[in-house]
Scaffold this motif. Structure first.
Motif, mmCIF file in Angstrom:
data_model
loop_
_atom_site.group_PDB
_atom_site.id
_atom_site.type_symbol
_atom_site.label_atom_id
_atom_site.label_comp_id
_atom_site.label_asym_id
_atom_site.label_seq_id
_atom_site.Cartn_x
_atom_site.Cartn_y
_atom_site.Cartn_z
ATOM 1 N N LEU A 49 0.812 -1.220 0.639
ATOM 2 C CA LEU A 49 0.020 0.376 -0.199
ATOM 3 C C LEU A 49 0.745 1.320 -0.015
ATOM 4 C CD1 LEU A 49 -3.044 -0.775 2.247
ATOM 5 C CD2 LEU A 49 -2.904 -0.851 0.032
ATOM 6 N N LYS A 50 1.778 1.229 0.488
ATOM 7 C CA LYS A 50 2.742 2.929 1.164
ATOM 8 C C LYS A 50 3.428 2.491 -0.434
ATOM 9 C CE LYS A 50 4.017 2.242 5.525
ATOM 10 N NZ LYS A 50 4.686 1.985 6.368
ATOM 11 N N GLY A 55 0.230 6.087 2.939
ATOM 12 C CA GLY A 55 1.111 6.450 4.121
ATOM 13 C C GLY A 55 1.240 5.165 4.558
ATOM 14 N N ASP A 56 -0.574 4.402 5.104
ATOM 15 C CA ASP A 56 -0.720 3.216 5.789
ATOM 16 C C ASP A 56 -1.638 2.774 6.100
ATOM 17 O OD1 ASP A 56 -2.023 2.746 8.315
ATOM 18 O OD2 ASP A 56 -0.223 3.467 9.538
ATOM 19 N N PRO A 57 -2.197 1.469 5.617
ATOM 20 C CA PRO A 57 -3.373 0.793 5.638
ATOM 21 C C PRO A 57 -4.780 1.405 5.948
ATOM 22 C CG PRO A 57 -1.295 -0.789 6.120
ATOM 23 C CD PRO A 57 -0.667 0.900 6.731
ATOM 24 N N ILE A 62 -10.109 4.791 5.458
ATOM 25 C CA ILE A 62 -10.496 5.750 6.158
ATOM 26 C C ILE A 62 -11.200 6.423 4.863
ATOM 27 C CG2 ILE A 62 -10.496 7.742 6.747
ATOM 28 C CD1 ILE A 62 -8.099 7.011 8.477
ATOM 29 N N LEU A 63 -10.883 6.301 3.278
ATOM 30 C CA LEU A 63 -11.200 6.004 1.532
ATOM 31 C C LEU A 63 -12.345 5.692 1.808
ATOM 32 C CD1 LEU A 63 -7.804 6.627 -0.135
ATOM 33 C CD2 LEU A 63 -9.396 8.424 0.680
ATOM 34 N N TYR A 64 -12.464 4.453 2.060
ATOM 35 C CA TYR A 64 -13.555 3.360 2.129
ATOM 36 C C TYR A 64 -14.949 3.565 3.075
ATOM 37 C CZ TYR A 64 -17.132 -0.605 1.558
ATOM 38 O OH TYR A 64 -18.167 -1.104 1.538
ATOM 39 N N SER A 91 -6.982 11.592 13.205
ATOM 40 C CA SER A 91 -7.035 12.799 13.684
ATOM 41 C C SER A 91 -5.936 13.284 13.289
ATOM 42 C CB SER A 91 -7.068 13.803 14.948
ATOM 43 O OG SER A 91 -8.458 14.080 15.200
ATOM 44 N N ARG A 92 -4.327 12.314 13.467
ATOM 45 C CA ARG A 92 -3.901 12.272 12.905
ATOM 46 C C ARG A 92 -3.225 12.264 11.108
ATOM 47 N NH1 ARG A 92 -0.583 9.899 17.072
ATOM 48 N NH2 ARG A 92 -0.799 8.373 16.166
ATOM 49 N N HIS A 93 -4.189 10.876 11.243
ATOM 50 C CA HIS A 93 -4.368 10.297 9.429
ATOM 51 C C HIS A 93 -4.826 11.426 9.725
ATOM 52 C CE1 HIS A 93 -2.768 6.124 10.897
ATOM 53 N NE2 HIS A 93 -3.791 6.028 11.605
#
Length: 163
Positions: A49-50, A55-57, A62-64, A91-93
């Protein structure tokens, strides 16, 4: 002194398979095997995925979920509950994903406490690009270990843990 072998013959086949004389150990086994399974597959999954620009799995999740919100977007609080992420981690993501141009957020005018998240065109395109990689990686890593029906069975069992 009791003979453990004699005890096992009166236990369930599962307890006998694991050579457990205390059936409560089954819960510990579930916990450790879930953790170990996640660690086993996470590294390969993260690398794929990177390389695809996430940046993170968890970014794909989150997108989904934002995509599932449709044109109305997704409230960040609802996303937090759905993904079982702590607020500070989400929040960080979200901040990093916004910086990467994958999502945008609107603040509801009640003191900036509520945020609605939306996919950008870049985020929607990235999600579509990543899905085949996501699925292929899962299939190549888990496919040799589980038949499709076993994967569905395992998913159903794990869903019970999430209720």
């Amino acid at each position: 002194m009791t003979n453990n072998r004699a005890k096992i013959t009166t236990q369930t086949p599962n307890a006998a398979f694991f050579d457990d004389d205390d059936p409560n150990i089954a819960y510990s086994r579930v916990w450790f095997y879930v953790l170990k399974s996640q660690r086993k597959f996470f590294l390969k999954f993260s690398q794929v995925l990177k390389e695809a620009g996430l940046g993170d799995p968890v970014w794909y999740e989150i997108l989904y979920e934002i995509d599932q919100g449709g044109e109305g977007g997704k409230l960040m609080g609802n996303l937090e509950a759905k993904l079982l992420l702590p607020q500070y981690g989400l929040s960080r993501h979200v901040s990093r994903m916004e910086t990467a141009g994958l999502i945008r957020r609107n603040y509801i005018t009640d003191g900036r406490r509520k945020q609605v998240l939306f996919l950008t065109d870049v985020g929607a395109a990235r999600m579509k690009e990543v899905w085949p990689l996501y699925l292929d990686t899962l299939k190549s890593e888990m496919g040799p270990l589980l038949h499709t029906d076993e994967a569905y069975d395992l998913a159903r069992f794990l869903l019970r843990l999430l209720r």
